[in-house]
Enzyme design. Structure first.
Site, short mmCIF file in Angstrom:
data_model
loop_
_atom_site.label_atom_id
_atom_site.label_comp_id
_atom_site.label_asym_id
_atom_site.label_seq_id
_atom_site.Cartn_x
_atom_site.Cartn_y
_atom_site.Cartn_z
N ASP A 84 1.03 -29.39 2.75
CA ASP A 84 0.35 -29.73 3.99
C ASP A 84 0.29 -31.24 4.16
OD1 ASP A 84 -1.85 -29.16 6.16
OD2 ASP A 84 -2.80 -30.53 4.76
N GLU A 123 0.34 -25.37 -1.45
CA GLU A 123 0.09 -25.39 0.00
C GLU A 123 -0.68 -26.65 0.37
OE1 GLU A 123 -2.25 -22.00 1.14
OE2 GLU A 123 -2.91 -23.04 2.95
N GLU A 129 4.06 -24.20 3.98
CA GLU A 129 3.50 -25.44 3.43
C GLU A 129 3.73 -25.50 1.92
OE1 GLU A 129 -0.09 -26.55 6.53
OE2 GLU A 129 -0.55 -25.26 4.84
N ASP A 139 1.14 -20.64 5.53
CA ASP A 139 0.69 -21.13 4.23
C ASP A 139 1.86 -21.23 3.25
OD1 ASP A 139 -1.77 -21.00 5.38
OD2 ASP A 139 -2.47 -19.24 4.27
#
Lengths: 246, 246
Positions: free
Chosen positions: A69, A65, A139, A136
């Site tokens: 991101d 994640e 990502e 989440d």
């Protein structure tokens, strides 16, 4: 002994069923078959069901994640940079944050069907860390695609499979989160009473849909919809601003 | 008429001198000749000397800085992700932020020699936006390298030319910004008096060097150095923590 083998073979057949399902889901969502299915398996593993690796490290999708991101941020930064050559960095930063904010990524994660793939501990379903579970995982999926297929492919995936089909940029640009304060300030100046009222909450399968109506001196102005009260308010505020010509 | 042509030719010769200097600087810093020199020219143009393009848009390095910041973030995210396979995302995020914080990028920008390349309005030298001018230009340079040579090359540039030669990761990990509060808490518990004192400020050519000494009950403990009071304090705090075994 025979039943032990049967049990083992049932487990491994369950696992292979699960793998088949994940493989086909990744192919649908990402557009290509995974090279390394294991990374995607990890991407769907919420911290509540983390597995302990040989080295004693608890593995879940949280590291992916973090990576996803960053990759998502860079790809969207470039996309907006090239799409809006005459807009300054303040505009670009603002629009990017409206695309990658928690709520928006959560919505997107649900829309592309991550809810059926995520592995989590259902007993802890209502805990804080589950609120953003779809965003989440989205990502983490981006992180997995990046590791599995490299930057160029991942960039194409983000733009062609996520941004273009699911985001209306003109709408996002118009939808200024400050619309609500614009109306409130206007009402104060004009000595009018303004209120935002939730008039309906529908329970959909995986989410709620809120309807918010803006009233100015008890007269209905704009009406808005969204998966949270805040989003519906923003939508209603934007429509009211258009109506009131603010 | 003759002197007009002479004047024009002097201007264009100045420009070509400047271009040659930029080209050779980029080659030294980045490791390869620019394909599109203009992007690098823009990367060194501070907002105080922005030029107005034909379309009326004021062009400076701020858009490139926004792009470079995102690319730098993604590359360092991956670098740390792979370097520390058994560290969680909290650790990775913290170490990344220690690498890309304003102060650290400013230092790095100066160290690789960006100060002689940056174009800015010297009359506004002390304004707020100049405080981070080296770090901002460094990010813009990363944005330029990305646009000029693509992700793969830019990633190699960041890792081989910036991170590996200029960052001591072991030191960064040890250098916990909370060391100062660690010492203060320890002193309170032990009923000791602790103070951080700037004992020297040296004026170097492009920056200052601060020396900070930590005293516990008037006894000198750790001594630290840095380009700002805060950095020197952190360095001194870390050394004091080692000395005091905290």
């Amino acid at each position: 002994m025979y039943s032990f083998f049967k049990w083992i073979s049932r487990i491994s057949s369950n696992q292979s069923q699960k793998n088949k399902r994940l493989l086909s889901a990744v192919k649908t969502i990402v557009g290509k078959k995974p090279i390394n299915l294991e990374i995607y398996e990890l991407a769907t593993k919420h911290a509540s069901v983390a597995r302990t690796s040989k080295s004693g490290f608890r593995e879940s999708n949280e590291r992916l994640e973090y990576l996803g991101d960053a990759v998502l941020g860079a790809v969207i930064a470039e996309y907006l940079f090239k799409k809006y050559p005459f807009k300054d960095e303040g505009f670009l930063t603002e629009i990017r944050s409206r695309i990658v904010n928690r709520e928006s990524l959560n919505d997107l994660g649900r829309k592309i069907g991550l809810d059926v793939l995520i592995e989590y501990d259902a007993n802890r379903k209502n805990s804080l860390s589950h609120r953003s579970i779809h965003g989440d995982t989205l990502e983490a999926l981006v992180g997995a695609v990046y590791l599995d297929r490299g930057f160029k492919f991942c960039k194409k995936f983000i733009i062609k499979k996520l941004i273009i089909p699911y985001y209306d940029l003109d709408q996002i640009i118009k939808n200024n989160p400050n619309n609500k304060s614009l109306i409130i300030e206007w009402a104060q100046k004009e000595n009018k009473e303004v209120r935002f009222e939730v008039v309906e909450i529908k329970n959909k399968r995986h989410f709620k849909e809120f309807t918010v109506q803006v009233f100015v001196d008890d007269e209905p102005v704009g009406i808005g919809y969204g998966t949270s009260k805040k989003k519906a308010e923003q939508d209603a505020a934007q429509k009211s601003c258009e109506f009131l010509d603010l």
